[in-house]
Design a protein around this motif. Structure first.
Motif, PDB file in Angstrom:
ATOM      1  N   ILE A 114       0.880  -1.216  -0.065  1.00  0.00           N
ATOM      2  CA  ILE A 114      -0.143  -0.139   0.017  1.00  0.00           C
ATOM      3  C   ILE A 114       0.937   1.125   0.072  1.00  0.00           C
ATOM      4  N   THR A 115       0.639   2.149  -0.827  1.00  0.00           N
ATOM      5  CA  THR A 115       1.315   3.455  -0.942  1.00  0.00           C
ATOM      6  C   THR A 115       0.655   4.371  -1.653  1.00  0.00           C
ATOM      7  N   GLY A 116       1.020   5.551  -2.050  1.00  0.00           N
ATOM      8  CA  GLY A 116       0.220   6.554  -2.648  1.00  0.00           C
ATOM      9  C   GLY A 116       1.016   8.126  -2.506  1.00  0.00           C
ATOM     10  N   ARG A 117      -0.050   8.870  -2.610  1.00  0.00           N
ATOM     11  CA  ARG A 117      -0.041  10.363  -2.676  1.00  0.00           C
ATOM     12  C   ARG A 117       0.351  10.938  -3.970  1.00  0.00           C
ATOM     13  N   LYS A 127      -3.781  10.269  -3.764  1.00  0.00           N
ATOM     14  CA  LYS A 127      -4.634   8.793  -3.790  1.00  0.00           C
ATOM     15  C   LYS A 127      -3.863   7.830  -2.820  1.00  0.00           C
ATOM     16  N   LEU A 128      -4.490   6.590  -3.159  1.00  0.00           N
ATOM     17  CA  LEU A 128      -4.154   5.434  -2.182  1.00  0.00           C
ATOM     18  C   LEU A 128      -4.200   4.113  -3.248  1.00  0.00           C
ATOM     19  N   SER A 140      -2.390   9.613   2.656  1.00  0.00           N
ATOM     20  CA  SER A 140      -1.731   8.428   1.817  1.00  0.00           C
ATOM     21  C   SER A 140      -1.134   7.621   2.707  1.00  0.00           C
ATOM     22  N   TYR A 141      -0.906   7.696   4.131  1.00  0.00           N
ATOM     23  CA  TYR A 141      -0.323   6.852   5.048  1.00  0.00           C
ATOM     24  C   TYR A 141      -1.436   5.810   5.685  1.00  0.00           C
ATOM     25  N   ALA A 142      -1.076   4.618   5.271  1.00  0.00           N
ATOM     26  CA  ALA A 142      -2.028   3.644   5.440  1.00  0.00           C
ATOM     27  C   ALA A 142      -1.467   2.260   5.676  1.00  0.00           C
ATOM     28  N   TYR A 158      -6.992   3.482   6.439  1.00  0.00           N
ATOM     29  CA  TYR A 158      -6.279   4.705   5.954  1.00  0.00           C
ATOM     30  C   TYR A 158      -7.252   5.972   6.363  1.00  0.00           C
TER      31      TYR A 158
END
Length: 565
Positions: free
Chosen positions: A274-277, A279-280, A305-307, A321
């Motif tokens: 899981i990652t992002g930024r 969005k996710l 986006s920290y999940a 999230y």
């Protein structure tokens, strides 16, 4: 830096299901993701960000997060669930899921050190939760570094098959311009720790922040994978270690986004990240090798986006999230919230096809290619409006997957010969997030009717208006002899001898400047630059296919993808 090919929600034909999959199922090459449900953990009119959670074998989950404006009014919060996320309550003792693990004698522990002092000595704290969950005890240990640096422990404790504990972190060495990422180890179940190795550093300061937030997993054969952030909106890097974390390979890019990666090897060996930024995103590798990632969007709105990704049952994921304001990403909702999304990840080796090297797929967050063998709606990335699959009666606007001699893989054939509603408005559609300000797209197609002079294929995109301003859109129609486009509401055209050959294009649009440009793929000089058109009646999103009553004929689509931010 070499990049691993990552298929952006690329989907491959699967073996027939005994029963229809649940609504919303995402199909992949070698497996699928089935949505199970969502639950609300916390809601507040304040910002809620930074979700770090850990699940213990007894089904208890401990969650750290923040409340308030990041770096301004931000404060730490802790929640826990006694029943695998079904219900939640505030924790009484000072114990959370950040850097947590279960000791060999069954005690729930977490490790912490967040020291921005440059030194070769840093104090690590271990907190141990009492069996009744009502109190904690704390221990401290001084760790020696082979250099002077700041020291932040960040994310998850990993227990290896050899019994050692690993914990990643990052810091800034004395006089260094950027961060570096490292891993420490414990050989006595967390009572003491020692520096193991540097995972990645950036002495030339080429990366925006330098390597920092990191996650590490152990594969079935004992190889370690590390996932490293290098910037707020920068690619996610992956490194390998074949010697238990003592040394690391050169990094490769596996995704175009990278904050706070959370990774897990599932019960059947599938890799999930899981990652992002912004969005996710969920990255999956059903091969379990770290060489064949596929991705889909889990959440398209604003947030940190920290999940966290947890496995509550074999191959059942709980993704925790935030949906909230964060930095320049704005959430129009009155309340922020922390939510838990439950997904079943189903590995299906019978559905695996040999993978093709599709460099376009790795460029775009939403991507479709008929080489998958599936229709766009099967992937649930682009959904049809007023088109019908070929064979359904009463439609003059239809589509089908077709094999042609000019391409080694199938194409999506679009036929639109209806001039009455609803057929004249047939298109495929994907949403754009409300805060999207830039768009880039790539697509390849050929027109299907040499005698038809009107546009036979069209692209339209629309940004949501800022504050009380109207939405703004761009539209391009492709004919055999010319390109037609809208600029500030006016219809314009330029000569372009498309004929019925394949052509590949890239598109760039910027809401702030109010312009968009079309390029031949690989060229730097645009075919045209146009102004966006303001229109409250046009809905935000990205559409392709027919799109207006002026488009008539047929087209064969080879691929299409886009990014927005």
């Amino acid at each position: 830096m070499k990049a691993i090919s990552l298929t952006a929600c690329t989907v491959f034909a699967a073996a027939a299901f005994a029963a229809a999959p649940p609504a919303g199922t995402r199909l992949f090459n070698g497996g699928r993701v089935e949505p199970v449900g969502m639950s609300l953990i916390e809601t507040s009119p304040e910002h809620l960000n930074f979700c770090f959670a850990h699940r213990f074998p007894d089904g208890t989950i401990y969650l750290n997060h923040s409340s308030g404006i990041h770096t301004v009014t931000e404060r730490a919060c802790r929640d826990w669930s006694p029943d695998d996320g079904k219900t939640w309550r505030k924790t009484v003792p000072e114990f959370g899921g950040f850097n947590a693990y279960l000791s060999k004698d069954g005690r729930k522990c977490n490790i912490s050190c967040w020291d921005d002092k440059v030194s070769d000595r840093h104090t690590i704290k271990r907190v141990i939760l009492a069996p009744d969950g009502r109190s904690v005890t704390a221990e401290s240990f001084e760790l020696a570094l082979p250099f002077r640096s700041t020291f932040r422990l960040h994310r998850d404790v990993l227990r290896l098959r050899d019994g050692r504990l690993l914990l990643t972190g990052y810091g800034r060495k004395e006089n260094a311009p950027k961060f570096f990422s490292f891993v420490i180890e414990s050989k006595d179940d967390g009572k003491s720790w020692s520096y193991l190795s540097t995972i990645l550093e950036d002495p030339a300061a080429r990366m925006p922040e330098g390597p920092n937030e990191c996650a590490v997993v152990e594969l079935s054969g004992g190889e370690l994978l590390a996932y490293v952030r290098v910037g707020g909106v920068s690619p996610l890097l992956q490194l390998r270690s074949g010697d238990g974390g003592r040394s690391w390979s050169a990094p490769v890019e596996i995704a175009p986004f990278s904050v706070a990666p959370s990774a897990k090897v599932l019960a059947d060996g599938t890799l999930a990240v899981i990652t992002g930024r912004p969005k996710l995103y969920l990255l999956l590798d059903f091969t379990g090798t770290g060489r064949s990632y596929q991705r889909c969007t889990l959440y398209g709105g604003s947030g940190s986006s920290y999940a966290s990704i947890l496995e509550t049952e074999p191959n059942r994921l709980l993704v925790i999230y935030d949906e909230s304001d964060f930095g320049s990403w704005r959430n129009p909702a009155l309340f922020s919230r922390i939510v838990a999304m439950t997904l079943d990840v189903v590995r299906d080796d019978a559905s695996r096809r040999p993978e093709t090297d599709d460099p376009e797929a790795a460029k775009y967050e939403l991507y479709y290619s008929p080489a998958s063998g599936l229709l766009p709606e099967d992937r649930r990335t682009f959904l049809p409006a007023n088109y019908r699959p070929r064979g359904q009666t009463g439609s003059e606007a239809y589509y089908e997957i077709s094999r042609i001699a000019e391409r080694p893989h199938p194409v999506l054939r679009l036929v639109h010969r209806g001039m009455d509603a609803p057929q004249k408005f047939a298109h495929f559609h994907a949403p754009l997030p409300p805060d999207a300000g830039k768009l880039s797209a790539g697509f390849e197609f050929r027109l299907g009717d040499a005698a038809e002079k009107r546009p036979q294929f069209a692209i339209r995109f629309c940004f949501e208006g800022e504050r009380e301003l109207p939405n703004r859109y761009g539209w391009i129609g492709f004919g055999t002899e010319k390109l037609v486009y809208r600029s500030a509401g006016k219809l314009k055209a330029i000569p372009f001898a498309a004929g019925t050959s394949f052509h590949a294009f890239t598109l760039e649009a910027d809401r702030a400047s109010g312009t968009y440009r079309l390029f031949r793929k690989g060229e730097k000089q645009p075919l045209f630059t146009a102004e966006l058109t303001a229109d409250r009646a046009v809905s935000p999103g990205f559409t392709w296919g027919d799109g207006s009553g002026d488009v008539f004929g047929a087209a064969d689509l080879s691929y299409l993808g886009f990014n927005s931010r």
